[in-house]
Every structure is written in structure tokens, then in C-alpha cells.
Design a protein around this motif. Structure first.
Motif, PDB file in Angstrom:
ATOM      1  N   ASN A  66       0.839  -1.196   0.000  1.00 38.09           N
ATOM      2  CA  ASN A  66       0.000   0.000   0.000  1.00 38.09           C
ATOM      3  C   ASN A  66       0.875   1.247   0.000  1.00 38.09           C
ATOM      4  OD1 ASN A  66      -2.437  -1.541   0.265  1.00 38.09           O
ATOM      5  ND2 ASN A  66      -1.974  -1.785   2.437  1.00 38.09           N
ATOM      6  N   LEU A  67       0.464   2.255  -0.744  1.00 32.56           N
ATOM      7  CA  LEU A  67       1.209   3.511  -0.789  1.00 32.56           C
ATOM      8  C   LEU A  67       0.275   4.660  -0.423  1.00 32.56           C
ATOM      9  CD1 LEU A  67       3.883   4.657  -3.276  1.00 32.56           C
ATOM     10  CD2 LEU A  67       1.985   6.197  -2.761  1.00 32.56           C
ATOM     11  N   TYR A  68       0.727   5.471   0.532  1.00 28.31           N
ATOM     12  CA  TYR A  68      -0.022   6.640   0.977  1.00 28.31           C
ATOM     13  C   TYR A  68       0.834   7.878   0.733  1.00 28.31           C
ATOM     14  CZ  TYR A  68      -2.576   3.005   3.524  1.00 28.31           C
ATOM     15  OH  TYR A  68      -3.269   1.869   3.860  1.00 28.31           O
ATOM     16  N   GLU A  69       0.170   9.010   0.522  1.00 31.39           N
ATOM     17  CA  GLU A  69       0.876  10.272   0.322  1.00 31.39           C
ATOM     18  C   GLU A  69       0.385  11.300   1.326  1.00 31.39           C
ATOM     19  OE1 GLU A  69       1.427  11.625  -3.843  1.00 31.39           O
ATOM     20  OE2 GLU A  69       0.150   9.902  -4.346  1.00 31.39           O
ATOM     21  N   THR A  70       1.308  12.126   1.800  1.00 34.22           N
ATOM     22  CA  THR A  70       0.949  13.172   2.742  1.00 34.22           C
ATOM     23  C   THR A  70       2.049  14.216   2.783  1.00 34.22           C
ATOM     24  OG1 THR A  70       0.290  13.621   5.029  1.00 34.22           O
ATOM     25  CG2 THR A  70       2.027  11.992   4.703  1.00 34.22           C
ATOM     26  N   ASP A  71       1.754  15.342   3.429  1.00 29.93           N
ATOM     27  CA  ASP A  71       2.804  16.307   3.734  1.00 29.93           C
ATOM     28  C   ASP A  71       3.151  16.151   5.209  1.00 29.93           C
ATOM     29  OD1 ASP A  71       0.637  17.419   5.041  1.00 29.93           O
ATOM     30  OD2 ASP A  71       0.408  19.091   3.650  1.00 29.93           O
ATOM     31  N   LEU A  72       4.104  16.939   5.690  1.00 31.42           N
ATOM     32  CA  LEU A  72       4.527  16.787   7.080  1.00 31.42           C
ATOM     33  C   LEU A  72       3.400  17.109   8.054  1.00 31.42           C
ATOM     34  CD1 LEU A  72       8.152  18.244   7.005  1.00 31.42           C
ATOM     35  CD2 LEU A  72       7.469  15.861   7.340  1.00 31.42           C
ATOM     36  N   LYS A  73       2.551  18.055   7.697  1.00 29.18           N
ATOM     37  CA  LYS A  73       1.452  18.412   8.587  1.00 29.18           C
ATOM     38  C   LYS A  73       0.484  17.258   8.782  1.00 29.18           C
ATOM     39  CE  LYS A  73      -2.205  21.863   9.233  1.00 29.18           C
ATOM     40  NZ  LYS A  73      -2.872  23.068   8.668  1.00 29.18           N
ATOM     41  N   SER A 216       8.530 -15.198  -1.334  1.00 25.09           N
ATOM     42  CA  SER A 216       9.381 -16.281  -1.812  1.00 25.09           C
ATOM     43  C   SER A 216       8.570 -17.198  -2.715  1.00 25.09           C
ATOM     44  CB  SER A 216       9.963 -17.092  -0.645  1.00 25.09           C
ATOM     45  OG  SER A 216      10.743 -18.172  -1.136  1.00 25.09           O
ATOM     46  N   ALA A 217       9.176 -17.578  -3.850  1.00 23.93           N
ATOM     47  CA  ALA A 217       8.528 -18.540  -4.751  1.00 23.93           C
ATOM     48  C   ALA A 217       9.543 -19.608  -5.156  1.00 23.93           C
ATOM     49  CB  ALA A 217       7.975 -17.827  -5.984  1.00 23.93           C
ATOM     50  N   ASP A 218      10.410 -19.951  -4.207  1.00 15.06           N
ATOM     51  CA  ASP A 218      11.482 -20.914  -4.489  1.00 15.06           C
ATOM     52  C   ASP A 218      10.954 -22.323  -4.742  1.00 15.06           C
ATOM     53  OD1 ASP A 218      13.271 -18.897  -4.157  1.00 15.06           O
ATOM     54  OD2 ASP A 218      13.808 -19.401  -2.109  1.00 15.06           O
ATOM     55  N   ILE A 219       9.842 -22.656  -4.093  1.00 13.41           N
ATOM     56  CA  ILE A 219       9.330 -24.024  -4.198  1.00 13.41           C
ATOM     57  C   ILE A 219       8.211 -24.074  -5.235  1.00 13.41           C
ATOM     58  CG2 ILE A 219       8.257 -25.942  -2.956  1.00 13.41           C
ATOM     59  CD1 ILE A 219       9.526 -24.851  -0.408  1.00 13.41           C
ATOM     60  N   GLU A 220       8.496 -24.692  -6.370  1.00 17.60           N
ATOM     61  CA  GLU A 220       7.529 -24.898  -7.442  1.00 17.60           C
ATOM     62  C   GLU A 220       6.850 -23.604  -7.868  1.00 17.60           C
ATOM     63  OE1 GLU A 220       4.856 -28.016  -6.368  1.00 17.60           O
ATOM     64  OE2 GLU A 220       6.431 -29.535  -6.280  1.00 17.60           O
ATOM     65  N   LEU A 221       7.560 -22.466  -7.714  1.00 16.61           N
ATOM     66  CA  LEU A 221       7.059 -21.163  -8.154  1.00 16.61           C
ATOM     67  C   LEU A 221       5.753 -20.762  -7.488  1.00 16.61           C
ATOM     68  CD1 LEU A 221       7.886 -21.260 -11.976  1.00 16.61           C
ATOM     69  CD2 LEU A 221       9.260 -20.323 -10.105  1.00 16.61           C
ATOM     70  N   ASN A 222       5.479 -21.333  -6.329  1.00 23.04           N
ATOM     71  CA  ASN A 222       4.298 -20.937  -5.567  1.00 23.04           C
ATOM     72  C   ASN A 222       4.665 -19.788  -4.635  1.00 23.04           C
ATOM     73  OD1 ASN A 222       2.518 -22.902  -6.617  1.00 23.04           O
ATOM     74  ND2 ASN A 222       3.371 -24.451  -5.250  1.00 23.04           N
ATOM     75  N   LEU A 223       4.000 -18.633  -4.827  1.00 26.91           N
ATOM     76  CA  LEU A 223       4.326 -17.447  -4.041  1.00 26.91           C
ATOM     77  C   LEU A 223       3.854 -17.605  -2.605  1.00 26.91           C
ATOM     78  CD1 LEU A 223       5.407 -14.548  -3.921  1.00 26.91           C
ATOM     79  CD2 LEU A 223       3.115 -13.755  -4.561  1.00 26.91           C
ATOM     80  N   VAL A 224       4.772 -17.408  -1.672  1.00 25.22           N
ATOM     81  CA  VAL A 224       4.461 -17.440  -0.237  1.00 25.22           C
ATOM     82  C   VAL A 224       4.930 -16.116   0.356  1.00 25.22           C
ATOM     83  CG1 VAL A 224       4.804 -18.616   1.950  1.00 25.22           C
ATOM     84  CG2 VAL A 224       4.761 -19.938  -0.174  1.00 25.22           C
ATOM     85  N   VAL A 225       4.041 -15.444   1.094  1.00 26.27           N
ATOM     86  CA  VAL A 225       4.357 -14.148   1.683  1.00 26.27           C
ATOM     87  C   VAL A 225       4.662 -14.316   3.163  1.00 26.27           C
ATOM     88  CG1 VAL A 225       3.494 -11.821   2.131  1.00 26.27           C
ATOM     89  CG2 VAL A 225       2.872 -12.998   0.014  1.00 26.27           C
ATOM     90  N   GLY A 226       5.718 -13.652   3.629  1.00 27.83           N
ATOM     91  CA  GLY A 226       6.035 -13.652   5.054  1.00 27.83           C
ATOM     92  C   GLY A 226       6.939 -14.769   5.511  1.00 27.83           C
ATOM     93  N   VAL A 227       7.680 -15.371   4.606  1.00 25.67           N
ATOM     94  CA  VAL A 227       8.558 -16.481   4.985  1.00 25.67           C
ATOM     95  C   VAL A 227       9.712 -15.997   5.853  1.00 25.67           C
ATOM     96  CG1 VAL A 227      10.118 -18.263   4.121  1.00 25.67           C
ATOM     97  CG2 VAL A 227       7.982 -17.812   2.933  1.00 25.67           C
ATOM     98  N   HIS A 228      10.331 -14.906   5.473  1.00 18.78           N
ATOM     99  CA  HIS A 228      11.509 -14.437   6.206  1.00 18.78           C
ATOM    100  C   HIS A 228      11.432 -12.934   6.455  1.00 18.78           C
ATOM    101  CE1 HIS A 228      12.385 -13.388   2.086  1.00 18.78           C
ATOM    102  NE2 HIS A 228      12.518 -14.650   1.756  1.00 18.78           N
ATOM    103  N   GLY A 229      10.224 -12.457   6.761  1.00 21.49           N
ATOM    104  CA  GLY A 229      10.069 -11.039   7.039  1.00 21.49           C
ATOM    105  C   GLY A 229       8.601 -10.676   7.176  1.00 21.49           C
ATOM    106  N   PRO A 230       8.291  -9.382   7.153  1.00 17.21           N
ATOM    107  CA  PRO A 230       6.912  -8.926   7.357  1.00 17.21           C
ATOM    108  C   PRO A 230       5.927  -9.513   6.348  1.00 17.21           C
ATOM    109  CG  PRO A 230       8.452  -7.091   7.470  1.00 17.21           C
ATOM    110  CD  PRO A 230       9.226  -8.259   6.988  1.00 17.21           C
ATOM    111  N   ILE A 231       4.723  -9.751   6.830  1.00 16.15           N
ATOM    112  CA  ILE A 231       3.666 -10.272   5.966  1.00 16.15           C
ATOM    113  C   ILE A 231       3.025  -9.151   5.165  1.00 16.15           C
ATOM    114  CG2 ILE A 231       1.436 -11.476   5.956  1.00 16.15           C
ATOM    115  CD1 ILE A 231       2.293 -12.810   8.559  1.00 16.15           C
ATOM    116  N   LYS A 232       2.980  -7.951   5.751  1.00 16.57           N
ATOM    117  CA  LYS A 232       2.361  -6.805   5.088  1.00 16.57           C
ATOM    118  C   LYS A 232       3.310  -5.608   5.155  1.00 16.57           C
ATOM    119  CE  LYS A 232      -2.317  -8.325   6.295  1.00 16.57           C
ATOM    120  NZ  LYS A 232      -3.569  -7.963   7.008  1.00 16.57           N
ATOM    121  N   ALA A 233       3.163  -4.717   4.174  1.00 18.08           N
ATOM    122  CA  ALA A 233       4.018  -3.527   4.139  1.00 18.08           C
ATOM    123  C   ALA A 233       3.252  -2.351   3.564  1.00 18.08           C
ATOM    124  CB  ALA A 233       5.280  -3.778   3.315  1.00 18.08           C
ATOM    125  N   SER A 234       3.559  -1.173   4.067  1.00 15.58           N
ATOM    126  CA  SER A 234       2.991   0.065   3.538  1.00 15.58           C
ATOM    127  C   SER A 234       4.095   1.104   3.416  1.00 15.58           C
ATOM    128  CB  SER A 234       1.887   0.616   4.444  1.00 15.58           C
ATOM    129  OG  SER A 234       0.690  -0.115   4.301  1.00 15.58           O
TER     130      SER A 234
END
Length: 241
Positions: A66-73, A216-234
Motif C-alpha cells: 500500500n502507498l499513501y501520500e501526505t505532507d509533514l502536517k 518467496s517462490a522458491d518451491i515450485e514457483l508458488n508465491l508465499v508471503v512472510g517467509v523471512h520477514g513482514p507479511i504486510k508492508a505500507s
């Protein structure tokens, strides 16, 4: 007794190799080659910050970020909204003066206004306690030093106040991205890192290039999220130009 790391018989070894190759041994620095074609500098050449931001927005959709935009205020309200959207804390942050400069003390130096939400600031004097807190955190918040528009990649410099585990152990990662940090791609990021080193004389203990949540999609090109880090990001882009 020889010191650890001492190199023995280096000259005789290298002389023997050069003799076997039937050519003189090189003893001076090797001149940097000048390439006739350098296409890596042409991609997105001359793109404005707004154009680079548009490029990054497109790629964020591909990396499930997810991407959000804002100013400092508006930054405190946007950050509060994003953290709440992920279920709240605990929150772990790096020790960085910019949080205060950007008006975030009301969130990060006290309890979160909308609920009892603990915020832990990295403190190198606590040793492994920092890692334990990062492991227990739901959200990690850091600031991008350089941001690659082409791949929507943030660049983070580690040191005693910016622990690596802030980005890897919490379930969710929130990256604050000053718009001024946007560069087209890795080529320009490398140039900027060199400039930073020349200006400060320091090199980060670790430099991480992070593109969205862990994938990661190392195993049979199946995408797995959160194997070695955050599951979600913004990403929260701050219009500082």
C-alpha cells in the motif's frame, strides 16, 4: 607467532602465477574501464520527482504494498491511520531525530492516542532486548534513505540506532519515504551511496534493499508471503520538496 590474518608467501605465489602465464605481474592499481555504452544511466533519465513517484505507484501494486501520500502536517494522522489499520501495536521504531522533526512525538514518544499501544524505541545499550521487542512487535516503522522508483525499493542503513531486525521481525513494516529520496533505479542509488560516504566518511554496518513484504517462490514457483520477514508492508510518501 604469526598474527591472525597474516598473508604468507604472497609475492612468491603471485610471481609464480605470472611466470606461468608468461606475462608481467601487475603491481599497481588497475585503471577503471570506460565503457562506450552505459544504458543503465538512460532508464528514466531526466524524470521528475512526480514522474518517479508515478512509476513507483505502479510497481507497488505488483509487490502487494500500500502507498499513501501526505505532507509533514498530515503525517501524524496518516501514520496513525495506517498503524490502526494493521491492528495497532506493539510498535518498534529506530532511534531517529527525524521522527521528532516531523512532528511525530505525540505518537511515538507517548502512548498511542486511540488505545493503549506500547512504542519501543531502539536502544543499543539494551543489547538483545531490542531483538526481543522487535520480535514481539506487530509494526516496525523506519525511514528510507534512498528509494528506487523502478522497483519500489527502499534502502535502509543500519547502525547502532537503526537495528536491522526492526524491518524483519515485526509482522508489518511501515516505511516513511521522503519524496526527496526518490531516484530512478539501482544505478543512481549506488551513486548516491558513494556520495554519502564521501561526505560523511562513514559506511553503514549493513545496507538493506527492501521491496515490499517478504516474498518467496522458491518451491515450485508458488508465491508465499512472510517467509523471512513482514507479511504486510505500507509506504508513506512524504512530500518534502
Amino acid at each position: 607467532m604469526a598474527k591472525i590474518g597474516t598473508i604468507h608467501n604472497r609475492d612468491s605465489f603471485l610471481n609464480k602465477i605470472s611466470k606461468s602465464l608468461n606475462r608481467p605481474r601487475l603491481t599497481g592499481p588497475i585503471p577503471r574501464p570506460e565503457w562506450k555504452y552505459q544504458p543503465q544511466h538512460e532508464v528514466f533519465k531526466g524524470a521528475s520527482p512526480d514522474e518517479l513517484l508515478d512509476i513507483m505507484k505502479v510497481h507497488c501494486q505488483k509487490i502487494h504494498t500500500n502507498l499513501y501520500e501526505t505532507d509533514l502536517k498530515g503525517l501524524p494522522d496518516v501514520l496513525n491511520e495506517v498503524v490502526e489499520g494493521y491492528g495497532g501495536g506493539p510498535v518498534v521504531i529506530s532511534k531517529d531525530e527525524r521522527f521528532s522533526e516531523w512532528g511525530l512525538d505525540s505518537l511515538l514518544k507517548k502512548e498511542w492516542p486511540s488505545r493503549d499501544m506500547a512504542v519501543f524505541e531502539w536502544d543499543y545499550t539494551l543489547g538483545d532486548e531490542n531483538v526481543r521487542r522487535a520480535e514481539q512487535a506487530n509494526v516496525g516503522i523506519t525511514i528510507s534513505e534512498i528509494t528506487l522508483a523502478e522497483s519500489a525499493t527502499v534502502v535502509l542503513f543500519s547502525d547502532k540506532d537503526h537495528g536491522r531486525t526492526i524491518n524483519f521481525l515485526p509482522a508489518t513494516s511501515i516505511m516513511l519515504i521522503p519524496k526527496s529520496t526518490l531516484v530512478p533505479r539501482f544505478t543512481q542509488a549506488a551513486v548516491k551511496m558513494r556520495e554519502i560516504h564521501q561526505q560523511t566518511g562513514r559506511v553503514a554496518s549493513c545496507i538493506n534493499f527492501i521491496t515490499g513484504p517478504s516474498n518467496s517462490a522458491d518451491i515450485e514457483l508458488n508465491l508465499v508471503v512472510g517467509v523471512h520477514g513482514p507479511i504486510k508492508a505500507s509506504y508513506i510518501v512524504i512530500h518534502d520538496l
